[in-house]
Design a protein around this motif. Structure first.
Motif, PDB file in Angstrom:
ATOM      1  N   VAL B 218      19.174 -15.351  -5.344  1.00 14.68           N
ATOM      2  CA  VAL B 218      17.927 -15.448  -5.291  1.00 14.68           C
ATOM      3  C   VAL B 218      17.269 -14.865  -4.150  1.00 14.68           C
ATOM      4  O   VAL B 218      16.185 -14.038  -4.207  1.00 14.68           O
ATOM      5  CB  VAL B 218      17.701 -17.122  -4.868  1.00 14.68           C
ATOM      6  CG1 VAL B 218      16.141 -17.556  -4.495  1.00 14.68           C
ATOM      7  CG2 VAL B 218      17.968 -17.995  -6.166  1.00 14.68           C
ATOM      8  N   ALA B 219      17.967 -14.515  -3.264  1.00 23.24           N
ATOM      9  CA  ALA B 219      17.669 -13.790  -1.850  1.00 23.24           C
ATOM     10  C   ALA B 219      17.280 -12.355  -2.268  1.00 23.24           C
ATOM     11  O   ALA B 219      16.290 -11.754  -1.805  1.00 23.24           O
ATOM     12  CB  ALA B 219      18.470 -13.825  -0.727  1.00 23.24           C
ATOM     13  N   LEU B 220      18.330 -11.930  -2.998  1.00 22.85           N
ATOM     14  CA  LEU B 220      18.374 -10.526  -3.586  1.00 22.85           C
ATOM     15  C   LEU B 220      16.942 -10.407  -4.373  1.00 22.85           C
ATOM     16  O   LEU B 220      16.193  -9.321  -4.103  1.00 22.85           O
ATOM     17  CB  LEU B 220      19.338 -10.094  -4.428  1.00 22.85           C
ATOM     18  CG  LEU B 220      20.678  -9.835  -3.652  1.00 22.85           C
ATOM     19  CD1 LEU B 220      21.837  -9.586  -4.417  1.00 22.85           C
ATOM     20  CD2 LEU B 220      20.505  -8.457  -2.807  1.00 22.85           C
ATOM     21  N   VAL B 221      16.746 -11.206  -5.292  1.00 22.58           N
ATOM     22  CA  VAL B 221      15.464 -11.180  -6.268  1.00 22.58           C
ATOM     23  C   VAL B 221      14.159 -11.223  -5.115  1.00 22.58           C
ATOM     24  O   VAL B 221      13.328 -10.308  -5.408  1.00 22.58           O
ATOM     25  CB  VAL B 221      15.427 -11.957  -7.405  1.00 22.58           C
ATOM     26  CG1 VAL B 221      14.169 -12.063  -8.105  1.00 22.58           C
ATOM     27  CG2 VAL B 221      16.662 -11.872  -8.076  1.00 22.58           C
ATOM     28  N   ILE B 222      14.026 -11.985  -4.574  1.00 22.41           N
ATOM     29  CA  ILE B 222      13.091 -12.168  -3.592  1.00 22.41           C
ATOM     30  C   ILE B 222      12.809 -10.942  -2.791  1.00 22.41           C
ATOM     31  O   ILE B 222      11.841 -10.335  -2.652  1.00 22.41           O
ATOM     32  CB  ILE B 222      12.933 -13.453  -2.447  1.00 22.41           C
ATOM     33  CG1 ILE B 222      12.896 -14.876  -3.433  1.00 22.41           C
ATOM     34  CG2 ILE B 222      12.092 -13.454  -1.518  1.00 22.41           C
ATOM     35  CD1 ILE B 222      13.324 -16.093  -2.374  1.00 22.41           C
ATOM     36  N   TYR B 223      13.753 -10.219  -2.044  1.00 24.99           N
ATOM     37  CA  TYR B 223      13.951  -9.160  -1.336  1.00 24.99           C
ATOM     38  C   TYR B 223      13.399  -8.028  -2.364  1.00 24.99           C
ATOM     39  O   TYR B 223      12.373  -7.235  -1.796  1.00 24.99           O
ATOM     40  CB  TYR B 223      15.286  -8.786  -0.672  1.00 24.99           C
ATOM     41  CG  TYR B 223      15.268  -7.618  -0.028  1.00 24.99           C
ATOM     42  CD1 TYR B 223      14.840  -7.710   1.460  1.00 24.99           C
ATOM     43  CD2 TYR B 223      15.853  -6.656  -0.417  1.00 24.99           C
ATOM     44  CE1 TYR B 223      14.906  -6.668   2.204  1.00 24.99           C
ATOM     45  CE2 TYR B 223      15.968  -5.289   0.236  1.00 24.99           C
ATOM     46  CZ  TYR B 223      15.454  -5.378   1.555  1.00 24.99           C
ATOM     47  OH  TYR B 223      15.715  -4.292   2.128  1.00 24.99           O
ATOM     48  N   GLN B 224      13.661  -7.716  -3.581  1.00 25.73           N
ATOM     49  CA  GLN B 224      13.178  -6.782  -4.222  1.00 25.73           C
ATOM     50  C   GLN B 224      11.847  -6.856  -4.851  1.00 25.73           C
ATOM     51  O   GLN B 224      11.288  -5.885  -4.742  1.00 25.73           O
ATOM     52  CB  GLN B 224      14.366  -6.840  -5.382  1.00 25.73           C
ATOM     53  CG  GLN B 224      15.916  -6.293  -5.243  1.00 25.73           C
ATOM     54  CD  GLN B 224      15.854  -4.923  -4.235  1.00 25.73           C
ATOM     55  OE1 GLN B 224      15.235  -4.158  -4.231  1.00 25.73           O
ATOM     56  NE2 GLN B 224      17.092  -4.830  -3.460  1.00 25.73           N
ATOM     57  N   VAL B 225      11.704  -7.997  -5.133  1.00 25.74           N
ATOM     58  CA  VAL B 225      10.205  -8.122  -5.558  1.00 25.74           C
ATOM     59  C   VAL B 225       9.095  -8.137  -4.460  1.00 25.74           C
ATOM     60  O   VAL B 225       8.214  -7.302  -4.816  1.00 25.74           O
ATOM     61  CB  VAL B 225       9.925  -9.690  -6.216  1.00 25.74           C
ATOM     62  CG1 VAL B 225       8.635 -10.025  -6.413  1.00 25.74           C
ATOM     63  CG2 VAL B 225      10.853  -9.794  -7.527  1.00 25.74           C
ATOM     64  N   ASN B 226       9.538  -8.606  -3.267  1.00 26.22           N
ATOM     65  CA  ASN B 226       9.036  -8.085  -1.983  1.00 26.22           C
ATOM     66  C   ASN B 226       8.596  -6.708  -1.996  1.00 26.22           C
ATOM     67  O   ASN B 226       7.570  -6.295  -1.612  1.00 26.22           O
ATOM     68  CB  ASN B 226       9.451  -8.945  -0.872  1.00 26.22           C
ATOM     69  CG  ASN B 226       8.793  -8.807   0.351  1.00 26.22           C
ATOM     70  OD1 ASN B 226       7.383  -8.818   0.460  1.00 26.22           O
ATOM     71  ND2 ASN B 226       9.349  -7.823   1.199  1.00 26.22           N
ATOM     72  N   GLY B 227       9.757  -6.030  -2.091  1.00 24.76           N
ATOM     73  CA  GLY B 227       9.589  -4.780  -1.833  1.00 24.76           C
ATOM     74  C   GLY B 227       8.701  -3.885  -2.947  1.00 24.76           C
ATOM     75  O   GLY B 227       8.260  -2.742  -2.651  1.00 24.76           O
ATOM     76  N   TYR B 228       8.820  -4.587  -4.094  1.00 24.36           N
ATOM     77  CA  TYR B 228       8.170  -3.870  -5.064  1.00 24.36           C
ATOM     78  C   TYR B 228       6.712  -4.005  -4.769  1.00 24.36           C
ATOM     79  O   TYR B 228       5.772  -2.989  -5.030  1.00 24.36           O
ATOM     80  CB  TYR B 228       8.316  -4.733  -6.511  1.00 24.36           C
ATOM     81  CG  TYR B 228       7.695  -4.314  -7.732  1.00 24.36           C
ATOM     82  CD1 TYR B 228       7.793  -2.879  -8.284  1.00 24.36           C
ATOM     83  CD2 TYR B 228       6.426  -5.019  -7.951  1.00 24.36           C
ATOM     84  CE1 TYR B 228       7.042  -2.458  -9.250  1.00 24.36           C
ATOM     85  CE2 TYR B 228       5.524  -4.444  -9.005  1.00 24.36           C
ATOM     86  CZ  TYR B 228       5.976  -3.263  -9.659  1.00 24.36           C
ATOM     87  OH  TYR B 228       5.306  -2.920 -10.921  1.00 24.36           O
ATOM     88  N   PHE B 229       6.256  -5.017  -4.390  1.00 26.06           N
ATOM     89  CA  PHE B 229       4.790  -5.153  -3.819  1.00 26.06           C
ATOM     90  C   PHE B 229       4.477  -4.598  -2.583  1.00 26.06           C
ATOM     91  O   PHE B 229       3.120  -4.347  -2.378  1.00 26.06           O
ATOM     92  CB  PHE B 229       4.551  -6.652  -3.898  1.00 26.06           C
ATOM     93  CG  PHE B 229       4.449  -7.158  -5.349  1.00 26.06           C
ATOM     94  CD1 PHE B 229       3.379  -6.724  -6.481  1.00 26.06           C
ATOM     95  CD2 PHE B 229       5.262  -8.109  -5.861  1.00 26.06           C
ATOM     96  CE1 PHE B 229       3.516  -7.330  -7.372  1.00 26.06           C
ATOM     97  CE2 PHE B 229       5.073  -8.615  -7.021  1.00 26.06           C
ATOM     98  CZ  PHE B 229       4.380  -7.997  -7.914  1.00 26.06           C
ATOM     99  N   THR B 230       5.402  -4.322  -1.564  1.00 27.44           N
ATOM    100  CA  THR B 230       4.930  -3.904  -0.224  1.00 27.44           C
ATOM    101  C   THR B 230       5.363  -2.506  -0.001  1.00 27.44           C
ATOM    102  O   THR B 230       4.604  -1.513   0.727  1.00 27.44           O
ATOM    103  CB  THR B 230       5.506  -4.657   0.629  1.00 27.44           C
ATOM    104  OG1 THR B 230       7.046  -4.740   0.671  1.00 27.44           O
ATOM    105  CG2 THR B 230       4.911  -6.343   0.770  1.00 27.44           C
ATOM    106  N   ALA B 231       6.459  -2.003  -0.599  1.00 23.57           N
ATOM    107  CA  ALA B 231       6.589  -0.652  -0.372  1.00 23.57           C
ATOM    108  C   ALA B 231       6.344   0.166  -1.465  1.00 23.57           C
ATOM    109  O   ALA B 231       6.285  -0.103  -2.557  1.00 23.57           O
ATOM    110  CB  ALA B 231       8.505  -0.486  -0.045  1.00 23.57           C
ATOM    111  N   SER B 232       6.214   1.246  -1.143  1.00 26.92           N
ATOM    112  CA  SER B 232       6.020   2.551  -2.047  1.00 26.92           C
ATOM    113  C   SER B 232       7.247   3.180  -2.431  1.00 26.92           C
ATOM    114  O   SER B 232       8.023   3.776  -1.667  1.00 26.92           O
ATOM    115  CB  SER B 232       4.948   3.493  -1.749  1.00 26.92           C
ATOM    116  OG  SER B 232       5.247   4.217  -0.717  1.00 26.92           O
ATOM    117  N   PRO B 233       7.838   3.210  -3.727  1.00 23.48           N
ATOM    118  CA  PRO B 233       9.184   3.641  -4.070  1.00 23.48           C
ATOM    119  C   PRO B 233       8.997   5.267  -3.999  1.00 23.48           C
ATOM    120  O   PRO B 233       8.057   5.789  -4.216  1.00 23.48           O
ATOM    121  CB  PRO B 233       9.151   3.151  -5.504  1.00 23.48           C
ATOM    122  CG  PRO B 233       7.868   2.842  -6.028  1.00 23.48           C
ATOM    123  CD  PRO B 233       7.123   2.452  -4.865  1.00 23.48           C
ATOM    124  N   THR B 234      10.037   5.878  -3.571  1.00 23.78           N
ATOM    125  CA  THR B 234      10.077   7.207  -3.517  1.00 23.78           C
ATOM    126  C   THR B 234      10.514   7.776  -4.853  1.00 23.78           C
ATOM    127  O   THR B 234      11.433   7.211  -5.429  1.00 23.78           O
ATOM    128  CB  THR B 234      10.946   7.812  -2.285  1.00 23.78           C
ATOM    129  OG1 THR B 234      11.994   7.010  -2.297  1.00 23.78           O
ATOM    130  CG2 THR B 234      10.198   7.445  -0.967  1.00 23.78           C
TER     131      THR B 234
END
Lengths: 197, 234
Positions: B218-234
């Motif tokens: 769950v922590a991993l999913v939250i972390y990645q979903v958060n990353g999807y919305f906040t960080a711009s992937p390179t």
């Protein structure tokens, strides 16, 4: 895959597990010293890294890390483009290449051992990464290219003496955000100049 | 007893929460590896094998998934089946993905891998068989997660901006390296699990361990979903 919640009776013995742990530890130590160390750093105590062709990886990584540190130290070292003579009868071929951001290209001259070619290249402003190297025809799978030099520059010129029969030239990569146009002139002894696809 | 377990679970969760940001880069392309690939060209079998193995051994999310998978697998034959199915899955998408240039957002893929940890934990907790009427076929699930993981690998490979020279050879070497890395990681996890299975605490804490695994997923999913919305992937 069968799944059962209770462990079966025939679990491996502690003796066997201890022995396996020892083997795993030894294997891990070996991999660490013989493979990971040369691949990540410039050290290769067993010499296996060189045999496997991964010591080059560590060398390049260390070089890149040093370059990054050097760049920070010097600030944005603006290299003034050298006043390179790009006209006149010294030159046989010229080539203009435009590289999009992060695009790379290879341009090589086919040469015989000890033939000497002259070259000069400039960019329309920005600096590009260049790697001047050569390789023999049909190099073996793990052939590490013969290096003449590499770095980041807006202009370079000089002479290239072929270390062996083969193709010798440049790999350029545009690491900036804008397109960069490279103008290359070559002269002297070589058969053909061409872009490698 | 129950409160001691939940205390322990909470302590471990806290530890995980603290550790997560620091290992967040483990899955990304390190500047050194990428720099190396950008500045070399042609076929390089062993280096690409190394990079594939390194990806598996340093990918904490995949290691968690492995722990979940072998938690209740006691026989080497069953582990072999899992490894083979997973390898088939990720080989297909890795090779096809790179050759066709299919690049998926890394956060999305890593979220799916987090979801695979959740799935496996729920499976180990017998949630599917006990509470739901529907139980996913574990073999199909393994292949599906293999396919997803392969897409993630393909995205990583494309991120390396590989040259055309020796592409297929390098790709196959990377794929073999992934297998080697997975095998090495499995050996270590299996030895550790075997020690634990021999002690009485295995049966006692098995459920707690899988709840912890579930929380990590769950922590991993939250972390990645958060990353999807906040960080711009390179």
């Amino acid at each position: 895959m069968q799944q059962q919640d209770e462990p079966p009776d025939d679990l491996p013995s502690v003796r066997l597990l201890a022995w396996l742990s020892l083997c795993a530890l030894l294997l891990a130590a070996f991999i660490g010293v013989a493979v990971v160390l040369p691949a990540e750093t410039d050290r290769d105590p067993t010499g296996l890294g060189r045999v496997l062709g991964i010591a080059e990886m560590g060398r390049i990584k260390v070089a890149l890390a040093n370059e990054a540190v050097a760049e920070v130290k010097e600030g944005a070292r603006a290299k003034t483009s050298e006043a390179t003579q790009l006209t006149g009868s010294r030159w046989r071929d010229s080539m203009t290449i435009t590289l999009q951001p992060s695009q790379g290209i290879e341009v090589k001259m086919s040469m015989r051992t000890a033939e000497t070619a002259r070259y000069a290249w400039t960019t329309d402003g920005g600096e590009v990464y260049f790697n001047m190297h050569g390789e023999p025809p049909n190099p073996p799978k793990d052939y590490a290219a013969h290096r003449y030099g590499k770095g980041t520059s807006a202009a370079e010129s000089g002479e290239l003496v072929a270390a062996f029969d083969g193709v010798h030239g440049w790999f350029w990569r545009n690491r900036t955000e804008q397109p960069i146009t490279i103008t290359l002139r070559t002269g002297g002894e070589y058969l053909v100049l061409k872009e490698l696809k | 007893m129950r409160s001691a377990t939940s205390m322990r679970t909470r302590a471990l969760l806290l530890l995980l929460a603290v550790a997560l940001p620091s290992v967040a880069y483990a899955h990304g392309v390190t500047a050194g590896d990428k720099g190396y690939i950008m500045e070399t060209f042609g076929t390089r079998i062993v280096p690409f094998m190394y990079l594939g193995a390194k990806h598996m051994v340093t990918g904490y999310d995949h290691l968690l998934f492995l722990v979940g998978v072998i938690f209740y697998l006691y026989r080497l034959k069953d582990i072999g089946v899992y490894v083979t199915l997973f390898a088939v899955g990720h080989s297909i998408t890795l090779i096809a993905g790179v050759l066709m240039g299919v690049q998926v957002n890394a956060f999305v893929i890593d979220a799916v891998i987090g979801a695979s940890v959740i799935y496996k934990a729920l499976d180990n907790l017998s949630v599917f068989s006990r509470w739901l009427r529907y139980e996913p076929n574990p073999r199909t699930a393994t292949v599906v997660f293999g396919l997803c993981h392969g897409l993630g690998l393909a995205t990583k490979m494309l991120d390396f901006e590989l040259g055309k020279a020796g592409l297929l050879e390098n790709l196959l070497a990377f794929n073999v390296g992934v297998e080697v890395g997975q095998f090495l990681a499995l050996c270590v996890i299996l030895i550790a699990m075997s020690f634990w299975r021999r002690s009485a605490s295995f049966v006692r804490y098995a459920t707690a361990a899988n709840v912890l695994l579930l929380m990590s997923g769950v922590a991993l999913v939250i972390y990645q979903v958060n990353g999807y919305f906040t960080a711009s992937p390179t």
